[in-house]
Write a protein that holds these residues in place. Structure first.
Motif, PDB file in Angstrom:
ATOM      1  N   ALA A 516       0.630  -1.502  -0.017  1.00 45.57           N
ATOM      2  CA  ALA A 516       0.282   0.175   0.158  1.00 45.57           C
ATOM      3  C   ALA A 516       1.141   1.266   0.043  1.00 45.57           C
ATOM      4  O   ALA A 516       1.719   1.670   0.886  1.00 45.57           O
ATOM      5  CB  ALA A 516      -0.683  -0.066   1.170  1.00 45.57           C
ATOM      6  N   ARG A 517       1.023   1.899  -1.066  1.00 45.60           N
ATOM      7  CA  ARG A 517       1.231   2.596  -1.408  1.00 45.60           C
ATOM      8  C   ARG A 517       1.098   4.434  -0.394  1.00 45.60           C
ATOM      9  O   ARG A 517       1.695   5.436  -0.169  1.00 45.60           O
ATOM     10  CB  ARG A 517       1.460   4.199  -2.383  1.00 45.60           C
ATOM     11  CG  ARG A 517       2.075   3.101  -3.490  1.00 45.60           C
ATOM     12  CD  ARG A 517       3.391   1.963  -3.993  1.00 45.60           C
ATOM     13  NE  ARG A 517       4.437   3.194  -3.249  1.00 45.60           N
ATOM     14  CZ  ARG A 517       5.774   2.602  -3.244  1.00 45.60           C
ATOM     15  NH1 ARG A 517       5.736   1.556  -3.201  1.00 45.60           N
ATOM     16  NH2 ARG A 517       6.466   3.564  -3.688  1.00 45.60           N
ATOM     17  N   ASP A 518      -0.147   3.835  -0.025  1.00 47.93           N
ATOM     18  CA  ASP A 518       0.031   5.273   1.084  1.00 47.93           C
ATOM     19  C   ASP A 518      -0.460   4.795   2.942  1.00 47.93           C
ATOM     20  O   ASP A 518      -1.086   5.887   3.703  1.00 47.93           O
ATOM     21  CB  ASP A 518      -1.570   5.962   1.130  1.00 47.93           C
ATOM     22  CG  ASP A 518      -2.925   4.983   1.048  1.00 47.93           C
ATOM     23  OD1 ASP A 518      -2.470   3.692   1.389  1.00 47.93           O
ATOM     24  OD2 ASP A 518      -4.159   5.492   1.172  1.00 47.93           O
ATOM     25  N   LYS A 519       0.421   3.868   2.817  1.00 49.07           N
ATOM     26  CA  LYS A 519       0.941   2.697   4.298  1.00 49.07           C
ATOM     27  C   LYS A 519       1.596   3.016   4.992  1.00 49.07           C
ATOM     28  O   LYS A 519       2.128   1.673   3.964  1.00 49.07           O
ATOM     29  CB  LYS A 519      -0.407   2.318   4.876  1.00 49.07           C
ATOM     30  CG  LYS A 519      -2.241   2.570   4.855  1.00 49.07           C
ATOM     31  CD  LYS A 519      -3.346   1.443   4.457  1.00 49.07           C
ATOM     32  CE  LYS A 519      -4.187   2.087   4.215  1.00 49.07           C
ATOM     33  NZ  LYS A 519      -5.214   0.813   4.611  1.00 49.07           N
ATOM     34  N   THR A 520       2.238   3.008   6.345  1.00 47.44           N
ATOM     35  CA  THR A 520       4.026   3.030   6.265  1.00 47.44           C
ATOM     36  C   THR A 520       3.643   2.684   7.902  1.00 47.44           C
ATOM     37  O   THR A 520       3.050   3.205   8.461  1.00 47.44           O
ATOM     38  CB  THR A 520       4.917   4.478   5.645  1.00 47.44           C
ATOM     39  OG1 THR A 520       4.586   5.297   6.843  1.00 47.44           O
ATOM     40  CG2 THR A 520       4.796   4.728   4.491  1.00 47.44           C
TER      41      THR A 520
END
Length: 597
Positions: A516-520
């Motif tokens: 997921a590009r928006d969850k880190t």
């Protein structure tokens, strides 16, 4: 035996010779025999009476002695069937490293009913529901009148509640003695302590058993009657623990993160001075386990010991240490960083374009994925795997927490060259923050592998535990100090405490097998002072976001690093550490944009 003749012939013949009546002689002889028989029977009867008297005396003496013994002994609750071990209600205290009580037993009471003795069942139900809002008056009234002889109402009640129930005046409402576990600091160190509940239970007693954390791991020791007066001493410092949890809670709120982890560990010994996982819970009122949804979303989930995460660039110092230890590189060796780097159908990129080459030190300072990948390939899969095995990153953490023992790292099924590349910069292998903290301590304390422990007094490592040379350890410390001085972790610097460490920003896996590009996961693994590390501090934030100039950022340099700096300012004085120079004025938790990872 000589039998007496029935007729005395000699006397009869003599009586006839003397002219006497022989019948008188025979009658006299019969009378003598009869008298002798009476005497024998009397003696036999007296003997029997004497023996019977002795038996009665012994019997009554035995009964009297048993009654005296019973009356002089302490009463014991009868057990069903009269078999099994007695219920042990007591439990030893748990204290922090300074002797502050973290968990103890207190005397309280249970509440039960004998419905047949209730004068006004309906009225009693209404009054009990007023005292205990979680009880339903109609349900209680139904239970009181359905013919049952016994009903538990509350396993534990407070003294105030007991008095209010007593004031109802119902003879069918009764109290039983209880010892229950009390955690005087509430939710502080909840994931370390775990919690306790009732095990075997009777009307007059209930055993207190551990359900999670150290309460469960050391359950047998805490319930051992031989050591009840000897508290279990943890390595936790409650002052530091409280400060760390406060800072994490503030950071979660400001950064809108869904979770946070903080671990403070002694670099030389592996002793854990503070371990926090948020959200948390109050072990005095431990919530039920979730029955649906993601278990990681439950406050019971220990993110420090159970959470397995790809921790991103925090793995890069481990990769560099492998290369240094193998003699393949030095801090000034030039590494290819020209990007993007192609490997089959995969592409490895850096956050910024750092040019065609960087020194090994600058690979860490700038957090170059490409540079780390090249070092990883130089080391090779076999040496990489052996190093992780040696430093303790391939097995469950040995810390004394139930959750840790059940959590093994997630490793690639086949350790290919691509695995070597991605693991070199912290992807493709998931470990817990506890693994990371122990690995950093082993790396920077002079090279001796530590065994993380939550129990005070564990022995420090010896030369047999060496994982890297002192020279490698010294070089890693120097390079990681530069990461804070001029690299991605500038916002982690705290004047006077010589902080060093590495940021790591890793995209979270999604359900489709990608990322997921928006969850880190934003992590900063640090140690201080850099020149002679005393403590390792790892801060990990789940899905943090900071907004600067109307732009959202999720990198660890802008999220985890400032939180860590704030934590050091709070906890270092509590640890007795004085700054090496006058500290700067307190700065906000969040900062203006700079840096990347």
């Amino acid at each position: 035996m000589i039998r007496r003749p029935l007729r005395p012939l000699a006397r009869i013949l003599r009586a006839r010779a003397e002219g006497q009546d022989p019948d008188l002689v025979e009658a006299e002889e019969r009378a003598a025999r009869l008298a002798e028989r009476h005497r024998a029977e009397r003696a036999k009867a007296e003997t029997r009476l004497l023996l019977l008297g002795v038996v009665f005396i012994l019997g009554f003496s035995t009964v009297a002695g048993r009654m005296a013994l019973v009356s002089g002994s302490l009463p014991v609750e009868p057990r069903a069937g009269g078999v099994g071990e007695p219920i042990h209600t007591q439990r030893a205290d748990i204290v922090d490293r300074n002797g502050v009580v973290l968990a103890t037993n207190i005397a309280t009471a249970s509440l039960y009913a004998q419905p047949k003795d209730l004068i006004d069942p309906s009225g009693a139900a209404i009054k009990l529901a007023a005292i205990f809002p979680d009880l339903d008056a109609d349900t209680l009234a139904s239970q009181f009148t359905d013919g049952r002889k016994f009903l538990w109402i509350k396993r534990t009640i407070s003294p105030e509640q007991r008095q209010r129930v007593h004031d109802i005046g119902e003879p069918g409402l009764l109290f039983g003695p209880r010892e229950t576990r009390l955690y005087p600091n509430g939710a502080v160190a909840a994931h370390v302590l775990g919690g306790a509940s009732f095990g075997r239970e009777g009307v007059d007693a209930a055993e207190v058993v551990g359900t999670a954390g150290v309460e469960r791991v050391f359950d047998a020791r805490l319930r051992d009657p031989a050591v009840l007066s000897d508290p279990l001493r943890l390595s936790i410092d409650i002052r530091v623990q409280t400060a760390l949890e406060d800072v994490l809670a503030q950071g979660m709120s400001e950064l809108r993160a869904k979770g946070a982890v903080g671990i403070l560990m002694e670099a030389r010994t592996g002793q854990i001075a503070a371990l926090a996982s948020l959200p948390d819970f109050d072990p005095n009122n431990r919530p039920a386990l979730p029955t649906s949804g993601d278990p990681a979303d439950s406050p019971l989930f220990n993110r420090a010991a159970q959470g397995r995460y790809e921790l991103g660039s925090t793995f890069k110092p481990l990769t560099v240490a492998m290369g240094l230890e193998a003699g393949l590189i030095s801090p000034q060796t030039m590494i290819d960083t020209k990007g993007p780097m192609k490997w089959g159908r995969f592409t490895i990129r850096d956050f910024h374009n750092y040019g065609p080459r960087l020194t090994v030190e600058d690979v860490l300072v700038n957090s170059s994925n490409i540079g780390s990948a090249h070092i990883g390939l130089m080391v090779g899969a076999a040496r990489q795997k052996a190093f992780f095995e040696k430093i303790g990153m391939m097995q469950p953490s040995p810390v004394e927490l139930t959750e840790a023992a059940r959590t093994a790292p997630l490793l690639p099924k086949q350790w290919s060259d691509l695995s070597t590349i991605t693991i070199s910069y912290g992807h493709g292998m998931a470990v817990t923050p506890l693994h990371l903290a122990a690995a950093y301590a082993s790396l920077v304390n002079g090279g001796l592998r530590v065994k993380p422990s939550i129990i005070a007094g564990e022995a420090p490592p010896t030369e047999a535990d060496r994982v890297v040379s002192e020279r490698t350890s010294r070089q890693i410390r120097s390079m990681l100090r530069q990461v804070v001085v001029r690299g991605t972790a500038e916002r982690a610097d705290v004047a006077g405490y010589d902080v060093a460490g590495k940021t790591g920003t890793a995209d979270k896996p999604n359900a489709r097998g990608g990322y997921a590009r928006d969850k880190t996961i934003a992590t900063f693994a640090s140690f201080f002072p850099a020149s002679d590390p005393r403590y390792v501090l790892v801060i990990c934030l789940d899905e943090p976001t900071t907004v600067i100039n109307n732009t959202s950022f999720r990198t660890a340099g802008l999220t985890a690093a400032p939180v860590l700096a704030h934590a050091i300012r709070r906890i270092a004085p509590a640890l007795g550490m004085r700054p090496a120079e006058p500290a700067r004025a307190e700065v906000p938790l969040l900062y203006t944009l700079a840096g990347n990872h």
